[in-house]
Write an enzyme that holds these catalytic residues in place. Structure first.
Site, PDB file in Angstrom:
ATOM      1  N   TYR A 142      12.682  14.473  29.833  1.00 48.75           N
ATOM      2  CA  TYR A 142      11.279  13.721  29.829  1.00 48.75           C
ATOM      3  C   TYR A 142      10.531  13.990  31.098  1.00 48.75           C
ATOM      4  O   TYR A 142       9.209  14.647  30.998  1.00 48.75           O
ATOM      5  CB  TYR A 142      11.349  12.297  29.929  1.00 48.75           C
ATOM      6  CG  TYR A 142      11.491  11.461  28.693  1.00 48.75           C
ATOM      7  CD1 TYR A 142      12.634  11.591  27.832  1.00 48.75           C
ATOM      8  CD2 TYR A 142      10.404  10.738  28.145  1.00 48.75           C
ATOM      9  CE1 TYR A 142      12.769  10.792  26.687  1.00 48.75           C
ATOM     10  CE2 TYR A 142      10.639   9.775  27.192  1.00 48.75           C
ATOM     11  CZ  TYR A 142      11.561  10.170  26.211  1.00 48.75           C
ATOM     12  OH  TYR A 142      12.017   9.313  24.995  1.00 48.75           O
ATOM     13  N   LYS A 189      27.217  13.645  26.964  1.00 50.43           N
ATOM     14  CA  LYS A 189      27.771  14.527  26.152  1.00 50.43           C
ATOM     15  C   LYS A 189      28.192  15.493  26.946  1.00 50.43           C
ATOM     16  O   LYS A 189      27.898  16.945  26.957  1.00 50.43           O
ATOM     17  CB  LYS A 189      26.436  15.274  25.259  1.00 50.43           C
ATOM     18  CG  LYS A 189      26.592  16.166  24.214  1.00 50.43           C
ATOM     19  CD  LYS A 189      27.310  15.532  22.825  1.00 50.43           C
ATOM     20  CE  LYS A 189      27.551  16.790  21.981  1.00 50.43           C
ATOM     21  NZ  LYS A 189      28.354  16.114  20.915  1.00 50.43           N
ATOM     22  N   ASP A 221      27.211  11.192  20.349  1.00 49.10           N
ATOM     23  CA  ASP A 221      27.257  11.072  18.982  1.00 49.10           C
ATOM     24  C   ASP A 221      28.073  10.056  18.374  1.00 49.10           C
ATOM     25  O   ASP A 221      27.933   9.296  17.451  1.00 49.10           O
ATOM     26  CB  ASP A 221      27.526  12.476  18.494  1.00 49.10           C
ATOM     27  CG  ASP A 221      28.606  13.212  19.068  1.00 49.10           C
ATOM     28  OD1 ASP A 221      29.226  12.559  20.195  1.00 49.10           O
ATOM     29  OD2 ASP A 221      28.988  14.226  18.566  1.00 49.10           O
ATOM     30  N   ASP A 245      16.702   6.429  24.767  1.00 46.72           N
ATOM     31  CA  ASP A 245      15.365   6.201  24.133  1.00 46.72           C
ATOM     32  C   ASP A 245      15.838   6.075  22.594  1.00 46.72           C
ATOM     33  O   ASP A 245      15.672   5.396  21.772  1.00 46.72           O
ATOM     34  CB  ASP A 245      14.500   7.503  24.210  1.00 46.72           C
ATOM     35  CG  ASP A 245      13.310   7.402  23.190  1.00 46.72           C
ATOM     36  OD1 ASP A 245      12.525   6.121  23.291  1.00 46.72           O
ATOM     37  OD2 ASP A 245      12.940   8.144  22.471  1.00 46.72           O
ATOM     38  N   ASP A 249      16.534   2.424  20.049  1.00 47.11           N
ATOM     39  CA  ASP A 249      15.745   1.953  18.819  1.00 47.11           C
ATOM     40  C   ASP A 249      16.774   1.751  17.473  1.00 47.11           C
ATOM     41  O   ASP A 249      16.712   1.129  16.917  1.00 47.11           O
ATOM     42  CB  ASP A 249      14.840   3.495  18.216  1.00 47.11           C
ATOM     43  CG  ASP A 249      13.468   3.303  18.506  1.00 47.11           C
ATOM     44  OD1 ASP A 249      13.169   2.843  19.811  1.00 47.11           O
ATOM     45  OD2 ASP A 249      12.671   3.947  17.997  1.00 47.11           O
TER      46      ASP A 249
END
Ligand code: IPM
Ligand code: MN
Length: 354
Positions: A142, A189, A221, A245, A249
């Site tokens: 970001y 990751k 993942d 983020d 959601d």
């Protein structure tokens, strides 16, 4: 107690849901003998229209001067479909997070017994889910270098993390885990990304300081999959900005509606409370927006910024009651049942609290 709160309503349904959170907070303040001074300030598309900046200096100073910030939503479709726009509402949110140093985004996911059938997931999988994401909020992709090269034919965004940034977020994760089931999951990751390897290395080195906390390391993942398969297996999860983020959601699906999940963004000096949902432009002004995520964010504010636990509990209890009685907005209603408007839900909560 005297509480000074900056009020950033923002765009879309922001002003409508914020209005309900203000009503409910004032009702709680009255009941427990507190006085809230609200300091409204501009942000988002509304601020771009007024002064050309989605997070003006004046708003920043209002936030700095307040004990806490209550935030609605940001974003306007006018900018979404215009990739060439130089100033965007979302930049205001990012600038605000960075300038206020809000590095830890606390996003709980829980279920409400009366809404368990609202989730598209199987009831037996999600029952009793109670997990918290700590999302790093002021670093990563970001805020890394980005741009174009090769005459605009190539674009890049970079993910950078320092050990210090990882550590201060992880400290919050370990501390939170100690107050709960002492289970911490570090999401990364590390099989591919160097920044993730630094996350893992940093968190591994901290384990000795929290011998009681059991730490699991999982790839993002795999977490994306297990989160909706076995949400009950998680308690506190720490992760970098973009992974957080996306996963939060996804996690909101467990609770049944995005309109329910609150959040807190914590820094060293300041704290901001906001629903995790966006500005829902299609619903602006229709009185159908669910105000509960913002109202529950206000509950988090009482609890976390002011240590006013009974006050927070009074809000949560009123929310539970309105859900159980079906006094809710249309996103939570069964077919053929009467739904309540945004402000009717707010008024009903106020009447319960009184
Ligand atoms: C969120 C939002 C923001 C983010 C957007 C609006 C910039 O999606 O708070 O999760 O990506 O952080
Ligand atoms: Mn998001």
């Amino acid at each position: 107690m005297q509480l000074k709160i900056a009020l950033l309503a923002g765009d879309g349904i922001g002003p409508e849901v914020i209005e309900q959170a203000v009503k409910v907070s004032n009702a709680v303040a009255d009941k427990f003998n507190h006085v809230i001074e609200w300091i409204p300030a501009l942000t988002g598309a509304a601020a771009i229209d007024a002064v050309g900046d989605p997070y003006p200096d004046e708003t920043h100073h209002a936030c700095l001067a307040a004990d806490a910030v209550l935030f609605g939503a940001i974003g306007h479709p006018r900018f979404d479909n215009d990739p060439s726009a130089k100033v965007r509402p979302e930049q205001g949110l990012l600038k605000m997070r960075k300038k206020l140093g809000l590095f830890a985004n606390v996003r709980p996911t829980f279920t409400f017994p009366s809404l368990i059938n609202k989730s598209p997931l199987k009831q037996e999988r999600i029952e009793g889910t109670d997990l918290i994401f700590l999302r790093e909020l002021t670093g990563g992709i970001y805020f890394g270098d980005r741009g174009r090269k090769d005459n605009g034919e190539t674009a890049f965004d970079t993910c950078t993390y320092t050990r210090k940034e990882i550590k201060r977020l992880a400290v919050k994760g370990f501390e939170l885990a100690m107050t709960r089931s002492k289970k911490l999951c570090c999401v990364d990751k590390a099989n591919v990304l160097e920044s993730s390897r630094l996350w893992r290395e940093t968190v591994q080195a901290m384990e000795k300081d929290y011998p009681e906390v059991e730490v699991a390391y999982e790839f993002v993942d795999a977490v994306a999959m297990r989160l909706v398969q076995w949400p009950n297996s998680y308690d506190v999860l720490i992760t970098e900005n973009l992974f957080g983020d996306i996963l939060t959601d996804e996690a909101s699906v467990i609770s049944g509606s995005m309109g329910l999940m609150p959040s807190a963004s914590i820094g060293t000096q300041n704290a901001l409370y906001e629903p995790i949902h966006g500005s829902f432009p299609q619903a602006t002004g229709l009185g159908i927006a669910n105000p509960l995520a913002t109202i529950l964010s206000a509950a988090m504010m009482f609890e976390m910024s002011f240590n006013l636990i009974k006050e927070g509990a009074a809000i949560r209890k009123a929310v539970d009651q309105s859900l159980a009685e079906g006094k809710v907005t249309e996103d939570l209603i069964e077919k053929n049942m009467k739904s309540y408007s945004t402000s009717e839900v707010g008024d009903y909560l106020v009447s319960i609290i009184k």
